[in-house]
Design a protein around this motif. Sequence first.
Motif, PDB file in Angstrom:
ATOM      1  N   ALA A 277     -14.945 -48.674 -23.608  1.00 25.00           N
ATOM      2  CA  ALA A 277     -15.401 -48.795 -25.048  1.00 25.00           C
ATOM      3  C   ALA A 277     -14.577 -49.148 -26.345  1.00 25.00           C
ATOM      4  O   ALA A 277     -15.026 -48.985 -27.134  1.00 25.00           O
ATOM      5  CB  ALA A 277     -14.581 -47.469 -24.776  1.00 25.00           C
ATOM      6  N   THR A 278     -13.167 -49.198 -25.702  1.00 27.79           N
ATOM      7  CA  THR A 278     -12.743 -49.798 -27.322  1.00 27.79           C
ATOM      8  C   THR A 278     -13.415 -51.035 -27.781  1.00 27.79           C
ATOM      9  O   THR A 278     -13.148 -51.620 -28.593  1.00 27.79           O
ATOM     10  CB  THR A 278     -10.413 -50.145 -26.514  1.00 27.79           C
ATOM     11  N   LEU A 279     -13.521 -52.176 -26.855  1.00 29.30           N
ATOM     12  CA  LEU A 279     -14.155 -53.839 -26.785  1.00 29.30           C
ATOM     13  C   LEU A 279     -15.049 -53.015 -27.764  1.00 29.30           C
ATOM     14  O   LEU A 279     -15.736 -54.263 -28.752  1.00 29.30           O
ATOM     15  CB  LEU A 279     -14.790 -54.063 -25.683  1.00 29.30           C
ATOM     16  N   LEU A 280     -16.215 -52.102 -26.915  1.00 32.66           N
ATOM     17  CA  LEU A 280     -17.326 -51.897 -27.886  1.00 32.66           C
ATOM     18  C   LEU A 280     -17.607 -51.495 -29.122  1.00 32.66           C
ATOM     19  O   LEU A 280     -17.949 -51.603 -30.285  1.00 32.66           O
ATOM     20  CB  LEU A 280     -18.181 -51.202 -27.021  1.00 32.66           C
ATOM     21  N   GLU A 281     -16.382 -50.486 -29.659  1.00 33.74           N
ATOM     22  CA  GLU A 281     -16.542 -50.315 -30.420  1.00 33.74           C
ATOM     23  C   GLU A 281     -16.024 -51.392 -31.347  1.00 33.74           C
ATOM     24  O   GLU A 281     -16.349 -51.559 -32.355  1.00 33.74           O
ATOM     25  CB  GLU A 281     -14.925 -49.316 -31.173  1.00 33.74           C
ATOM     26  N   TYR A 282     -14.884 -51.918 -31.667  1.00 37.13           N
ATOM     27  CA  TYR A 282     -14.929 -53.136 -32.770  1.00 37.13           C
ATOM     28  C   TYR A 282     -15.416 -54.350 -32.606  1.00 37.13           C
ATOM     29  O   TYR A 282     -16.305 -54.477 -33.578  1.00 37.13           O
ATOM     30  CB  TYR A 282     -13.055 -53.866 -31.899  1.00 37.13           C
ATOM     31  N   GLY A 283     -16.784 -54.306 -31.030  1.00 39.28           N
ATOM     32  CA  GLY A 283     -18.024 -55.070 -31.237  1.00 39.28           C
ATOM     33  C   GLY A 283     -18.766 -54.396 -32.379  1.00 39.28           C
ATOM     34  O   GLY A 283     -19.247 -55.208 -33.136  1.00 39.28           O
ATOM     35  N   ARG A 284     -18.700 -53.068 -32.532  1.00 40.11           N
ATOM     36  CA  ARG A 284     -20.041 -52.418 -33.736  1.00 40.11           C
ATOM     37  C   ARG A 284     -19.424 -52.647 -34.827  1.00 40.11           C
ATOM     38  O   ARG A 284     -19.737 -51.883 -35.777  1.00 40.11           O
ATOM     39  CB  ARG A 284     -20.630 -51.679 -32.630  1.00 40.11           C
ATOM     40  N   SER A 285     -18.300 -53.359 -35.446  1.00 36.44           N
ATOM     41  CA  SER A 285     -17.400 -53.023 -36.061  1.00 36.44           C
ATOM     42  C   SER A 285     -18.041 -53.898 -37.665  1.00 36.44           C
ATOM     43  O   SER A 285     -17.853 -53.699 -38.788  1.00 36.44           O
ATOM     44  CB  SER A 285     -15.505 -53.173 -35.952  1.00 36.44           C
ATOM     45  N   ASN A 286     -18.782 -54.743 -37.028  1.00 34.69           N
ATOM     46  CA  ASN A 286     -18.675 -56.206 -38.180  1.00 34.69           C
ATOM     47  C   ASN A 286     -17.950 -56.978 -38.512  1.00 34.69           C
ATOM     48  O   ASN A 286     -17.515 -57.367 -39.942  1.00 34.69           O
ATOM     49  CB  ASN A 286     -19.786 -55.789 -38.859  1.00 34.69           C
ATOM     50  N   ALA A 287     -16.684 -56.902 -37.337  1.00 36.45           N
ATOM     51  CA  ALA A 287     -15.456 -57.557 -38.094  1.00 36.45           C
ATOM     52  C   ALA A 287     -15.786 -58.496 -37.771  1.00 36.45           C
ATOM     53  O   ALA A 287     -16.705 -59.247 -37.647  1.00 36.45           O
ATOM     54  CB  ALA A 287     -14.037 -57.189 -37.712  1.00 36.45           C
ATOM     55  N   LYS A 288     -14.976 -59.671 -38.721  1.00 38.15           N
ATOM     56  CA  LYS A 288     -15.487 -61.640 -38.468  1.00 38.15           C
ATOM     57  C   LYS A 288     -15.184 -61.442 -37.643  1.00 38.15           C
ATOM     58  O   LYS A 288     -16.571 -62.003 -37.412  1.00 38.15           O
ATOM     59  CB  LYS A 288     -14.289 -61.807 -39.886  1.00 38.15           C
ATOM     60  N   TRP A 289     -14.943 -61.649 -36.985  1.00 44.04           N
ATOM     61  CA  TRP A 289     -14.392 -61.842 -35.118  1.00 44.04           C
ATOM     62  C   TRP A 289     -15.159 -61.165 -33.731  1.00 44.04           C
ATOM     63  O   TRP A 289     -15.048 -60.926 -32.996  1.00 44.04           O
ATOM     64  CB  TRP A 289     -13.387 -62.316 -34.791  1.00 44.04           C
ATOM     65  N   SER A 290     -15.948 -60.390 -34.100  1.00 43.85           N
ATOM     66  CA  SER A 290     -16.478 -58.450 -33.396  1.00 43.85           C
ATOM     67  C   SER A 290     -17.479 -59.614 -32.522  1.00 43.85           C
ATOM     68  O   SER A 290     -17.109 -58.828 -31.175  1.00 43.85           O
ATOM     69  CB  SER A 290     -17.368 -57.792 -33.974  1.00 43.85           C
ATOM     70  N   SER A 291     -17.962 -60.503 -32.882  1.00 42.46           N
ATOM     71  CA  SER A 291     -19.584 -61.049 -31.653  1.00 42.46           C
ATOM     72  C   SER A 291     -18.830 -61.707 -30.484  1.00 42.46           C
ATOM     73  O   SER A 291     -19.129 -61.646 -29.948  1.00 42.46           O
ATOM     74  CB  SER A 291     -19.817 -62.328 -32.611  1.00 42.46           C
ATOM     75  N   MET A 292     -16.873 -62.097 -30.498  1.00 41.22           N
ATOM     76  CA  MET A 292     -16.248 -62.227 -29.533  1.00 41.22           C
ATOM     77  C   MET A 292     -15.733 -61.730 -28.202  1.00 41.22           C
ATOM     78  O   MET A 292     -15.708 -62.012 -27.423  1.00 41.22           O
ATOM     79  CB  MET A 292     -15.020 -63.263 -29.751  1.00 41.22           C
ATOM     80  N   VAL A 293     -15.937 -60.178 -28.704  1.00 38.95           N
ATOM     81  CA  VAL A 293     -15.639 -59.738 -27.711  1.00 38.95           C
ATOM     82  C   VAL A 293     -17.370 -59.520 -26.321  1.00 38.95           C
ATOM     83  O   VAL A 293     -16.786 -58.795 -24.984  1.00 38.95           O
ATOM     84  CB  VAL A 293     -16.334 -57.682 -28.395  1.00 38.95           C
ATOM     85  N   ALA A 294     -18.024 -60.015 -26.608  1.00 40.78           N
ATOM     86  CA  ALA A 294     -19.348 -60.847 -25.987  1.00 40.78           C
ATOM     87  C   ALA A 294     -18.128 -61.441 -24.552  1.00 40.78           C
ATOM     88  O   ALA A 294     -18.625 -61.573 -23.130  1.00 40.78           O
ATOM     89  CB  ALA A 294     -19.995 -61.528 -26.234  1.00 40.78           C
TER      90      ALA A 294
END
Length: 844
Positions: A277-294
Motif C-alpha cells: 500500500a505504501t508503494l502504491l500510494e507513492y505510485g499514485r502521487s504522480n511524483a517525478k519518479w512515481s512510475s518507478m514503483v513498477a
Amino acid sequence: MRLAAVLLLLGAGVAPRDEVSLRPARWRSTRQVLQKAAGQAEFRWAMPDGISRRAFVGEKPLALDALLDELCKQTGLTRETIDGVVVLHLPGARATHQDAREWPELAKAVVGGDLAAAQGLRRLEGEKALDWRLHGVSDTDPELDDPAPWQAPLGLAFAGSVPIESVEQLSGSLFIPLREAAARLTAACGEKGKALADRLAADPSPIVRAAATRTLQAWATPPKSTPKPHEKGAWHLAPAPDLKAAAEVLAQAKDHDTIWRLQGRRVGYLGTPEAIATLLEYGRSNAKWSSMVAIPLAEWGGGPEVIAWLKEAAGDKEYYTSKQGWGLWGLSAIQDGEALAGSLKELLEAGRHHWPSPPEYTAARAGLPAVKPLLTRMATRGHWVCRALGYIGGPEAVEVLVANLDHKDPGVAVAAAKGLGDTASPAAVAPLIKQLKHEDRLRRHWAVLGLGRIGGPEAARAFEDLLAVEQDRLVRKAAAELLKEIGPLTPKSRDLIARFEDEDRKLVPEYRPRNKRFDESFPVNTEVSIREHEPKTYSSIGETRVVMDWANRLMIRYGGCTGCYSNECFAFDVGTATWFPIRAADHFCALFNETRPNPGCSRAMAFDGLNKLIWIGQGIGGVHGPPLATHNSSAGYRLSAYDAALDRFVPAKSGMPNPYGGEPAKFFAFDSAAGRIVSSKGGEKGLPVLDVRTFETSIRKAPEKLPEFDHYPPPAFAYDPVGRKLLCTHPKLGWKLALFDSAADTWRWSEAVIPGKPDIKACGGLVYDSLNGAMILVGGKTMPTCLFDREGDRWVDLEVNDSGKLRGSDGLSVFDPEHNVILGLHGGAWRYKPVPVGTRARLE
C-alpha cells in the motif's frame, strides 16, 4: 500426505527433515519455495513449464506438508506425489499445457510419430535449463545462490509410462522434434534411459542436445544445500523499514535509485499488504519518479492490487520507458495461462507498442488463450505476432504463418518462416520447401532455417536438391549443416556437403555487384547518400556497432541506445537493399532459450574470417530487466559469436578480459594471421585476445609502454593484413598512429600526421579495403579521409568529394568487397578506386 517416499530417489537411510524454514516471510515464486524446501528436506520436484505464480510464505518453521499446502492454497495449484516426485500442476489445463498428467498421454502420441505431441511436450516441459531462478525471480534476489538441481524433468514422475524400446526407435527419427521428444522421454526409462540420454546429449542437433542435457538431471544427485553467507551490510539484511518514514523518503526522492534500488526495493521486499500500500500510494502521487514503483512491485510483489498496478504499467503509452517491460515481466511472474492471457487481452487489442519487452512474447507463454488477441495485432506488429504464434503452435498458428511467408515486409516474412519451424507441424513442410525456389536468397535462407527445426525425410531431400543447384553461401551453409543435423546422410548428400565445405575453405570475396547501383559506373572518390539504405530499427539505433560479414554478404549491427539500450540485431543485404530483423529487443522475455550479448551500445564487434562468425562484445549500459543475471550471464553476457548462416548465437568459453577496468571495449579487430580477435581495451597492462580456434580468451603480455588503445567515442582501430600490424589512433594518443606487430611482439609510433584537424566525432574509423589492399582512415565533414602509405609511413589526404554524405562517423564504416564500397551505417557509400569485376580480395 507425508513425503518420506521421495527419499527413495536419494538412497536408503536418508530421512527428511520434519520442518523447513524460509526466512524472511515474503513473496516468492512457486519454484523458489519448492527449491528452498527441497534443499532442506531433500526431495525431487517437478512442474509444467507454463506455471509461474507467487506465494507469501516464510519466517516460522513449518512442517513440510503444511508449507506445501499453504503454497498450493495461495497459488491455486494442486500437489501430487507421483512416483516419488512432488508435482505441482493444474489438472485439466491442457490448452495451456499446465496439467502434468498430460505428459504420459503426449509420450504415447509421440512414440506414434505425432509431431504436434512433440511440440506439446516441448511446451509442457519447457526448453530452458532446470533452473528455478529463470521463472519470475529477480536477478537481485538474495536467494539466487542455490542452483542445486532438486528440480526434476516431468518424465521422472511417470516412470515406466513409455517403453525404452519405443524411445530408442524414436531417437533415430529424421524429425528433429521427435528426437528432441525422445530425449525428454528417457527420464521415464530408468538406467537404460540415462544411457540413451547420454547418447542424445551428443546429437548433431543443438535442439536435441539441449533437451537431453536438461533431462540428464533426472539422474543427478543434488548436493547438500549450502547457501553462501550474505555480505555484511547487504540491502536485504537491513531492518524492516518503518513504513511511515519510508513513505516520506519516497515522497522526497530526488532520483530513481531511491525507488527501484534503495528505499523502494526494501519496502517491496517486505511485501506485506501495508508495504505494498505504501508503494502504491507513492505510485499514485504522480511524483517525478512515481512510475518507478513498477520495478519493486514486479520484483517482490504479489496479490490482486499488484496485478492491477502491473497491468496499468504494462499498458503505459510512453515509448521510452522500462515501465511497460517491468509490468509485463511482473505479470508473467505472478500469472500464467488463461489468467495471464486475460490480463494481456486489453493491452494487445489496444495495440500498445513496447521497446523493451514485446507483449506478444509475454502472451506466447500464456498459450492458446492468447491467440485471438494476438491476431488483432497482425497488421501492425506482424514480426512479433508470427514469432509468438510459432512458439504457441497449433493449426491456426500454422495457417497464419503460411499466409505470411510471402509478406512484403521482410520482418514479417522472416518471422513467419522461423515461426513455422517452431510449430514443428508437418503442415509447415510443403510451404517451406516451396520457398526454397524463391528468387530472393534471403527468403530461401529463412525457409531453410524453418525446415531445419522440423527435419524429416522430405526436408532432407529438399536440402539435398537445393545443395545441387544453390550458389549462395548463406543458403548453402545453412542447408549443409542442417542436413547433417537431420540425420544420416546419403552418399549424394555427403558428396554435396564435402564439395561445399571444400569450396568454403577456399572462399575469398570478389567484386561481383548484385546491387547495380554499385557497378562500374558508381562514382570514384565521391561520397553518396542513399536513402533506401538507411537503417531500420524496432527499438534503437544510437551508438550501435556494425560489421560486414563478407562470407554471407550481410552488414550486421547489434544493440544501440536511442531510443533505448537494446539487444536488437538487424542485418542489411546490400545486394537487394533489404534490412531485416535477426532479433527484436526482448530484455524481459528470453523466450527462445538462447544466451546472447546484453542490451547496450558502443560495443565491440568484428568479423572472424576463419570461422565466418561475427564476434559481439558487451555493450555499455543496458541494465534493464531481471533476466540479465540468468539468461545473459557468464561468457554470453560479455562475449558471443553470431553465425548468420545458422542464425545462432554461440557464447565464448569465457568473457573478454579487461585489464583496464571500467567500460567494456569499444572496438575489436580480427588478426587474420594469428587467428585472434583483439580487444581495444589493451595496452601496456596487457592485450585481451580471443583465440577463434578454441573460443578461449586470455590477456597476452604486452610490450613495454604500449599505449592504451581504447577510447570513447570509439578509436580508429583495425588490423592491416598487408602490413600484418594492428593500427590504432585517437585523441588520447594525440592522433599519433600506433602500429603493433603481434608476431614480433613489438610496436612503434608512425611518423604519419593526419592532415587538417582530425575530429573523433567525425571519424569513421580505420577500414581495410581488401580489393585494393588499402588502409583507409574514414573522415567526415570536419576530418579528411586518408590513405595510409605504408612505405612512406604517412597519411595521404584523398580529397574526397561531398565529404559527409558517407554518414559513417563514430566508427560506423565498413568495407563491402562484393560492391567495392565503404558503407556508412546510416545510408552512405564511397569508393576509393575502381576494380574489374571478378577482382578477388586480399585477406592476408
